[in-house]
Write a protein that holds these residues in place. Structure first.
Motif, short mmCIF file in Angstrom:
data_model
loop_
_atom_site.label_atom_id
_atom_site.label_comp_id
_atom_site.label_asym_id
_atom_site.label_seq_id
_atom_site.Cartn_x
_atom_site.Cartn_y
_atom_site.Cartn_z
N LYS A 13 0.93 -1.43 -0.38
CA LYS A 13 -0.43 0.02 0.26
C LYS A 13 0.57 0.86 -0.39
CE LYS A 13 -3.83 1.92 2.79
NZ LYS A 13 -5.27 2.50 3.83
N ASP B 219 0.82 6.90 -3.03
CA ASP B 219 0.82 7.98 -4.16
C ASP B 219 1.26 6.48 -5.32
OD1 ASP B 219 1.89 10.51 -3.52
OD2 ASP B 219 3.46 9.78 -2.73
N GLY B 220 0.56 5.63 -5.08
CA GLY B 220 0.63 4.38 -5.37
C GLY B 220 1.95 3.44 -5.68
N LYS C 123 1.19 -1.39 -10.93
CA LYS C 123 0.72 -0.29 -11.95
C LYS C 123 0.02 0.64 -11.37
CE LYS C 123 -0.46 -4.38 -14.85
NZ LYS C 123 -1.04 -5.53 -15.11
N GLY C 124 0.71 1.48 -9.85
CA GLY C 124 -0.23 2.92 -9.35
C GLY C 124 -1.14 2.86 -8.39
N GLN C 125 -1.57 1.40 -8.23
CA GLN C 125 -2.83 1.11 -7.76
C GLN C 125 -2.07 1.33 -5.94
OE1 GLN C 125 -4.69 -2.69 -7.97
NE2 GLN C 125 -3.22 -2.91 -9.78
N GLU C 126 -3.53 2.73 -5.22
CA GLU C 126 -2.67 2.91 -3.78
C GLU C 126 -2.53 1.45 -3.15
OE1 GLU C 126 -4.81 5.13 0.36
OE2 GLU C 126 -5.19 5.61 -2.23
N ALA D 55 -2.17 -2.73 -3.56
CA ALA D 55 -1.94 -3.47 -5.15
C ALA D 55 -1.31 -4.82 -4.35
CB ALA D 55 -0.83 -2.97 -5.79
N ASP E 242 7.21 4.06 -5.60
CA ASP E 242 5.57 4.36 -5.48
C ASP E 242 5.51 5.20 -7.19
OD1 ASP E 242 6.80 7.71 -5.77
OD2 ASP E 242 6.07 7.94 -4.18
N SER E 243 4.07 5.91 -7.57
CA SER E 243 3.66 6.04 -9.03
C SER E 243 5.07 7.35 -9.41
CB SER E 243 2.52 5.97 -9.81
OG SER E 243 2.37 7.21 -8.24
#
Length: 130
Positions: A24, A27-28, A63-66, A68, A94-95
């Motif tokens: 988690k 910022d993804g 893939k940028g998920q908060e 994942a 992070d993203s």
């Protein structure tokens, strides 16, 4: 009282190691590397028992998920040294490109690599030249 034996997932040449991680980051979650080191002495787990020169990395992407579930993977090749491997760190980007190194992994993760000949032991025989 006897010690409980841990059954390790075992992989050979050309197998793909797949390990899911739940991560988690506000910022993804982007690129993830799980860093494993080979255990030198059987039965002991910790820094003194790890080979400082033999490491494998499993990689994945959130893939940028908060939050994942990232599947980190590695295809076993013939240059990987057989043995038991322990996860010593997670490197998570992070993203936005920020990196966090997680070294205090709550639940240890181990797997075993076997030699090249173990996967087809006894199945392949030479029948001569055609």
């Amino acid at each position: 009282m006897s010690a409980k034996r841990i059954e390790l997932a075992t992989y050979a040449i050309d197998d793909v190691i797949r390990i899911p991680l739940v991560l988690k980051d506000e910022d993804g979650v982007a690129h993830v590397r799980a860093i494993f080191r080979r255990v030198l002495r059987g039965g002991e787990i910790g820094p003194p028992s790890l080979d400082p020169d033999d490491m494998v990395e499993l990689r994945g992407n959130g893939k940028g998920q908060e939050q994942a579930t990232v599947e980190v993977t590695l295809k076993v090749r013939d240059e990987h040294i057989p043995g038991d491997y322990l996860c010593v760190a997670l490197q998570v980007y992070d993203s936005k490109g920020n990196m966090a190194m997680i070294k205090d992994i709550a639940v240890p993760r181990l797997f075993r690599l076997t030699g090249a000949g173990n996967k087809d032991k006894g199945k392949t025989k030479s029948m001569g030249w055609g």
